[in-house]
Motif scaffolding. Structure first.
Motif, PDB file in Angstrom:
ATOM      1  N   ILE A  18      48.860  65.531  49.925  1.00 63.12           N
ATOM      2  CA  ILE A  18      48.292  66.230  51.783  1.00 63.12           C
ATOM      3  C   ILE A  18      49.928  64.897  52.519  1.00 63.12           C
ATOM      4  N   HIS A  19      49.949  65.725  53.193  1.00 61.34           N
ATOM      5  CA  HIS A  19      50.807  64.793  54.550  1.00 61.34           C
ATOM      6  C   HIS A  19      49.630  64.172  55.930  1.00 61.34           C
ATOM      7  N   GLN A  20      49.704  63.266  56.053  1.00 59.75           N
ATOM      8  CA  GLN A  20      49.731  62.303  57.046  1.00 59.75           C
ATOM      9  C   GLN A  20      50.304  61.779  57.353  1.00 59.75           C
ATOM     10  N   ARG A  21      50.549  62.084  58.995  1.00 59.83           N
ATOM     11  CA  ARG A  21      50.917  61.194  59.421  1.00 59.83           C
ATOM     12  C   ARG A  21      50.404  59.777  60.363  1.00 59.83           C
ATOM     13  N   VAL A 187      52.490  59.532  55.733  1.00 62.37           N
ATOM     14  CA  VAL A 187      52.328  59.506  53.557  1.00 62.37           C
ATOM     15  C   VAL A 187      51.985  59.720  53.078  1.00 62.37           C
ATOM     16  N   GLU A 188      52.144  60.714  52.309  1.00 61.52           N
ATOM     17  CA  GLU A 188      52.404  61.622  50.553  1.00 61.52           C
ATOM     18  C   GLU A 188      51.370  61.549  50.494  1.00 61.52           C
ATOM     19  N   ILE A 189      50.888  61.935  49.624  1.00 56.86           N
ATOM     20  CA  ILE A 189      49.344  61.649  48.910  1.00 56.86           C
ATOM     21  C   ILE A 189      49.528  62.735  47.966  1.00 56.86           C
ATOM     22  N   ASP A 190      49.588  62.747  46.337  1.00 52.95           N
ATOM     23  CA  ASP A 190      49.922  63.420  45.536  1.00 52.95           C
ATOM     24  C   ASP A 190      48.910  63.405  44.484  1.00 52.95           C
ATOM     25  N   ILE A 225      47.844  66.472  60.264  1.00 54.14           N
ATOM     26  CA  ILE A 225      47.356  66.616  58.750  1.00 54.14           C
ATOM     27  C   ILE A 225      48.295  67.958  58.620  1.00 54.14           C
ATOM     28  N   ARG A 226      48.825  67.452  57.164  1.00 55.75           N
ATOM     29  CA  ARG A 226      49.332  69.546  56.927  1.00 55.75           C
ATOM     30  C   ARG A 226      48.777  69.083  54.992  1.00 55.75           C
TER      31      ARG A 226
END
Ligand SMILES: [Zn+2]
Length: 610
Positions: A18-21, A187-190, A225-226
């Motif tokens: 999850i990528h969130q600006r 942030v990237e959450i894996d 958010i992507r």
């Protein structure tokens, strides 16, 4: 959607990225405004990329793939929001401490460990979206988890990184990017691949999204958010689906991707049983010299060629549907299109619709030496492109004999399916960023007083404030939550009223065609302040909202024009006095029917009873 057992039998594995600006005022490694609106470009920079072997002497397949396409990259530079760091003409500045603080807050909230020292790294970027061909990234949390329906999904890593440039236009020969977006903190959450069903994936994504919103420090709106999803099933390969923006359709897209992979594995079985083989490209131009098929004749007139190839054992399989509106033939065509051809024609299609006669089709079969179970594909273009397109198409056909190719695919939210983008990148794309110093986290933690977000705590507070379980739960997941928090923080209005106006009234008004999204936060806050001070009633708020106020003065104007000033206790008392002796219900009805918008019902009740 299928049940849990279905996916477990398939050996379904799924993980999310999850990528969130983040909503910081500056970018991650420069002082550029991270929230600037793009104006017109003041200059454009042109670059090309060339693949070189890494330290292990191997060229990454996705890098080679992009490099072969030979496209030109054009970077649009703006007055606001861009500087020399963004176009890789100056080394990075200091790391944005606010952004790191937010990433640490996210890590804490996901029960992850934060490293003592943060090490900025470079990660190779192959699609040209970064002028430097790398993106800065750093690990800010590890060994975290998120709980969904009582199941703990591990979150092995949380990164803080630079956002990529925005794609402005894209053609076969060049791609234009806007570098104003480049370098905004993200942030990237894996998660790990232990997600068991498409539905669970959606729930995990929604919960992480909620957690991010509750920090109050993330950008909102489309594209901020992507979600990327990694999906595989037993006997297949890992497929990375990029760019899901709408979490609502995530389960459906994953489910279709599972269907696609299942069908590809079935097709592999049949191809192996038929001992399938890929033939060599053959020039069939003479055979089609006088064809009526426009798609071929147009190319021949322009000096182009028609090439065909035999796919032994593929008959009937090219036309097999593997996803809604998608066949194995479409997958092969998607590869061929990378060579800038319009597509391919294959023998499982209705050739008649192209204007290819039965006699031409038979001649093609003869020329290629085809048997009953064989198929062909045709490409028409200049010779160079034909050969290149056939090379790509046959490489995809060959992959069909392995089943599922390991690919990066794009989410097609309209059709709820995925489309081929490029081969999946190799693993070794990270190397240290030598221009940026490592940062110790302990001093930053003390300075920023980082707090941990606990969803259960917020939920509990909303339940007790709003005192209506359903409304509180709606508010927790609502985009209006920050507005709610602000209003109850700044005014004395009771939370239950604020929640019911923001959720129920807004929906009702919006359905009746009122542009509630245009009502300014400031005007809303002011209206609730007036309400809390008993200057207007709850029904009065609704009347004001109908005027779509853009500011405080418009609220005041609506109150004056619509005569919404709340009636005082003395005036109500004298109205009640006039009706003395009548039954209670009648007094109530009589007064409310005339003064509904300005008399508070509860107050009237109290006065009648007194
Ligand atoms: Zn900058």
């Amino acid at each position: 959607m299928h049940d849990k057992e279905y996916y477990s039998r398939l050996g379904f594995m799924c993980g999310l990225e999850i990528h969130q600006r983040l909503a910081t005022s500056e970018k991650l490694f420069c002082k550029c405004n991270a929230l600037a609106d793009a104006d017109h470009a003041v200059c454009k920079i042109e670059r090309r990329q060339r693949a070189v072997a890494g330290e292990m002497g191997v060229i990454d397949q996705s890098t080679a793939f992009e490099s072969r396409k030979g496209r030109k990259f054009i970077y649009h530079v703006y007055k606001k929001g861009t500087c020399l760091v963004d176009i890789d003409e100056e080394p990075p500045g200091d790391l944005n401490a606010d952004a790191l603080g937010i990433a640490m807050m996210v890590s804490d909230s996901l029960s992850a460990s934060v490293p003592d020292e943060i090490e900025p790294m470079r990660k190779g970027v192959v699609d040209g979206s970064d002028p430097s061909a790398f993106q800065r990234t750093m690990l800010c949390g590890y060994d975290g988890s998120i709980e969904v329906d009582g199941k703990k999904i591990p979150v092995p890593s949380i990164f803080l990184e630079e956002e990529s440039s925005a794609i402005l236009s894209n053609s076969a020969t060049e791609v234009s990017y806007g570098v104003d977006r480049l370098g905004i903190p993200l942030v990237e959450i894996d998660t790990d691949p232990s997600i068991a069903t498409p539905e669970e994936a959606k729930k995990v994504a929604m919960k992480i999204g909620l957690l991010l919103r509750l920090t109050g420090k993330v950008q909102r709106g489309i594209g901020s958010i992507r979600q990327d999803v990694n999906v595989s099933i037993k006997g297949g390969a890992r497929v990375e689906v990029k760019g899901l923006q709408d979490v609502e359709s995530m389960d459906e897209i994953i489910d279709n991707e599972v269907l696609r992979q299942t069908r590809l594995i079935e097709i592999r079985g049949e191809l192996l049983a038929r001992n399938a083989k890929i033939g060599k490209g053959t020039d069939l131009t003479e055979l089609f010299r006088h064809t009526e098929a426009k798609i071929l004749s147009e190319q021949i007139w322009q000096g182009g060629r028609v090439f065909g190839v035999k796919l032994e054992g593929f008959a009937g399989l090219l036309g097999r549907e593997i996803n809604p509106r998608m066949r194995l033939g479409s997958e092969i065509s998607d590869y061929a299109k990378m060579a800038e051809v319009k597509g391919i024609i294959h023998s499982d299609e209705n050739l008649d619709s192209y204007g290819i006669t039965a006699r031409e089709a038979d001649a093609t079969r003869d020329a290629l030496g085809m048997g009953r179970l064989d198929a062909f594909i045709l490409v028409a273009e200049g010779e160079e492109r034909c050969r290149r397109a056939l090379e790509l198409a046959t490489s995809r056909a060959r992959l069909a004999m392995d089943g599922v190719p390991s690919e990066t695919r794009g989410a097609d939210s309209k059709n709820k399916t995925t489309r081929f983008l490029r081969p999946i990148p190799g693993g070794s794309r990270m190397y240290p960023e030598t221009d940026a110093l490592p940062i110790e986290t302990a001093p930053l933690r003390r300075k920023l007083k980082i707090r941990r977000i606990d969803i259960e705590e917020v939920r509990g507070r909303l339940y007790s404030e709003i005192n209506n379980k359903q409304l509180a739960e709606q508010m927790l997941w609502s985009r209006e939550l920050p507005l709610y928090e602000e209003i109850i923080h700044k005014t004395n209005a009771e939370p239950a009223t604020v929640a019911s106006v923001l959720l129920e009234k807004f929906r009702e008004l919006s359905r009746s065609g009122i542009a509630v999204e245009k009502i300014s936060a400031d005007a809303l806050e002011y209206a609730f302040m007036k309400y809390a001070k008993k200057a207007i009633t709850k029904l009065g708020i609704e009347e004001i909202l109908k005027a779509v106020p853009a500011g405080r003065w418009e609220v005041d104007r609506a109150i004056a024009q619509k005569k919404l000033g709340r009636m005082g206790a003395g005036e109500i008392r004298s109205l009640v006095k006039q009706l003395k002796g009548r039954p209670r219900g009648e007094i109530m009805r009589e007064i409310m029917s005339k003064h509904r918008l300005v008399v508070d019902g509860e107050e009237l009740n109290r006065i009648i009873d007194a």
